[in-house]
Enzyme design. Structure first.
Site, PDB file in Angstrom:
ATOM      1  N   HIS A 157      15.373 -12.448  11.737  1.00  0.00           N
ATOM      2  CA  HIS A 157      15.151 -12.581  13.498  1.00  0.00           C
ATOM      3  C   HIS A 157      13.746 -13.030  14.022  1.00  0.00           C
ATOM      4  CE1 HIS A 157      18.877 -10.206  14.449  1.00  0.00           C
ATOM      5  NE2 HIS A 157      19.319 -11.425  13.538  1.00  0.00           N
TER       6      HIS A 157
ATOM      7  N   CYS B 252       0.690  -0.958  -0.202  1.00  0.00           N
ATOM      8  CA  CYS B 252      -0.293  -0.012   0.077  1.00  0.00           C
ATOM      9  C   CYS B 252       1.143   1.278  -0.043  1.00  0.00           C
ATOM     10  CB  CYS B 252      -1.255   0.022   0.970  1.00  0.00           C
ATOM     11  SG  CYS B 252      -0.052   0.772   2.660  1.00  0.00           S
TER      12      CYS B 252
END
Length: 178
Positions: free
Chosen positions: A133, A100
């Site tokens: 991570h 977006c």
């Protein structure tokens, strides 16, 4: 009390967070498999990027499930972020791509789904770290703030980075809430 379980690369493992009382299985993947398609969605601001990224993924051998939008006409981003995130959450797709204008709206919307870890990426290193991570399974891209070619490169980094596990696995296991 039943503990929530996770499916990591086909192996069911217990959740680390003891608060879970559901039997719902969430899918966590160290690597993305081309056995499953990719989910992609955008609003009007991300439409052109969506089309280009979809084409890039298809040329790389991925099947792509396009959840819209279908033009640059103004739309509401949750109408496209929710079905994309639902497909990821259900394990119907390997991962998701949402685009977006700022990527904030689609990231917030996608992260409402318990089995989703959507990472907002604006830089190559961030795209790497949300996988390494955080075991992100949706990459969210801000079409108004990064060049198209850079967005495609971030998707490539996201797709080709494996979750590191270890101490990060413990942290990811604590993310969901009930």
């Amino acid at each position: 009390m039943l503990n929530k379980t996770f499916l990591r690369n086909g192996v069911e493992t217990p959740a680390i967070n003891p608060k879970f009382e559901s039997t719902k299985i969430f899918i966590l993947m160290s690597d993305f498999s081309k056995q499953l398609p990719v989910a992609i969605g955008s609003d009007h601001a991300g439409f052109e990027y969506k089309e280009a990224i979809k084409k890039h993924l298809e040329l790389a051998g991925w099947q792509v499930r396009d959840f819209g939008t279908r033009s640059t006409d103004s739309v509401d981003y949750p109408d496209y972020a929710h079905p994309t995130a639902a497909a990821v959450e259900a394990g119907e797709v390997a991962f998701g791509v949402l685009i977006c204008g700022s990527a904030n709206g689609v990231a917030i919307t996608a992260n409402k789904h318990q089995g989703v870890r959507a990472g907002l990426c604006w830089d190559h290193e961030v795209a790497k770290l949300v996988r390494l991570h955080n075991d992100a399974n949706i990459i969210c891209l801000p079409a108004r703030f990064v060049a198209l070619q850079y967005a495609i490169q971030m998707v490539e980094t996201f797709v080709n980075t494996s979750f590191e596990g270890g101490r990060h696995g413990t942290r990811v296991g604590k993310m969901a809430c009930m």
